[in-house]
Design an enzyme around this catalytic site. Structure first.
Site, PDB file in Angstrom:
ATOM      1  N   GLY A  51       0.739  -0.767   0.145  1.00 30.19           N
ATOM      2  CA  GLY A  51       0.544  -0.406   0.372  1.00 30.19           C
ATOM      3  C   GLY A  51       0.729   1.141  -0.073  1.00 30.19           C
ATOM      4  N   CYS A  52      -0.204   2.167   0.778  1.00 34.61           N
ATOM      5  CA  CYS A  52       1.126   3.673   0.165  1.00 34.61           C
ATOM      6  C   CYS A  52       2.467   3.355   1.377  1.00 34.61           C
ATOM      7  CB  CYS A  52      -0.171   4.342   1.561  1.00 34.61           C
ATOM      8  SG  CYS A  52       1.257   6.232   1.778  1.00 34.61           S
ATOM      9  N   PHE A  53       3.801   3.540   0.481  1.00 35.07           N
ATOM     10  CA  PHE A  53       5.070   3.291   0.633  1.00 35.07           C
ATOM     11  C   PHE A  53       5.360   4.322   1.988  1.00 35.07           C
ATOM     12  CE2 PHE A  53       6.683   5.015  -3.387  1.00 35.07           C
ATOM     13  CZ  PHE A  53       6.457   6.471  -3.245  1.00 35.07           C
ATOM     14  N   CYS A  55       3.981   4.802   4.563  1.00 37.83           N
ATOM     15  CA  CYS A  55       3.403   3.591   6.421  1.00 37.83           C
ATOM     16  C   CYS A  55       4.614   2.660   5.927  1.00 37.83           C
ATOM     17  CB  CYS A  55       2.339   3.682   5.870  1.00 37.83           C
ATOM     18  SG  CYS A  55       1.496   4.652   6.089  1.00 37.83           S
TER      19      CYS A  55
END
Length: 219
Positions: A51-53, A55
């Protein structure tokens, strides 16, 4: 001793060529030395998409034995994609992280464990509030040993009964990795307020705490 003009011309040409060959030789030696030093480090590479890199980078940065982490894009066919292109969902790439680690200090199985504990492994359509193939979770293996370890860890997690749904994270061979723009690197350090606000709002922390406990929270 006198030298005729033609002889002087030939001598200058010879000296010029000799100098050029010397420069090329020295350059080749330096490049060979640099290449050898990289190979001699014994470091290895791991690549994950979660997902969002923004995070997924902090939990790996905290680990002893991790030499460096870089967020970027992989898994698609577009060369040198921009963040905007990947975000559109048209490149086939996923937001990912490339980890350089020292296998003498941390083993690949430990990296896998951290990966599993920071994603929703039952969601192949994205991660938390981020939807689309560009946010799909994936393990990109670099050799057969990593592939076998990833498959074994996935099976172990499935059989643990921790999740009611199937574990759907894909395990695929690593392809070229493209680093993201500089402002994305270590975003949690560069923009901590924005990062924490986004992370909490995404639902990631709540999910991690529910399935792994508060101690597993990565930020």
């Amino acid at each position: 001793m006198s030298v005729n003009p033609e002889g002087k011309k030939q001598m200058k040409k010879f000296m010029f060529l000799a100098a050029m060959l010397a420069v090329l030789f020295i350059g080749a030696q330096v490049r060979a030395g640099e290449s050898g030093s990289r190979q001699d480090t014994g470091f290895e590479t791991a690549t994950f998409a979660g997902g969002c890199f923004w995070c997924i980078q902090p939990p790996f940065d905290k680990l002893g034995g991790v030499v460096s982490t870089t967020v970027g894009f992989t898994g698609g066919k577009e060369k040198d994609p921009t963040y905007e292109q990947v975000s559109s969902g048209t490149t086939g790439h996923a937001e990912s992280i490339e980890i350089i680690y020292d296998p003498k200090k941390i083993i690949y199985d430990e990296l896998l464990q951290v990966f599993w504990m920071n994603i929703d492994p039952t969601d192949s359509g994205g991660q938390f509030v981020d939807r689309g193939k560009q946010y799909r979770p994936a393990i990109f293996y670099h050799n057969e040993a990593q592939k076998e370890a990833a498959e074994a860890s996935k099976k172990k997690l499935q059989e643990s009964g921790r999740f009611d749904k199937p574990i759907v994270v894909e395990i695929v061979e690593a392809t070229e990795f493209y680093p993201a723009e500089d402002y994305h690197q270590k975003f949690y350090q560069k923009s901590p307020v924005r990062y924490k606000s986004y992370r909490w709002g995404s639902g990631r922390d709540q999910f991690i705490e529910k399935y792994w406990g508060e101690a597993a929270l990565s930020h």
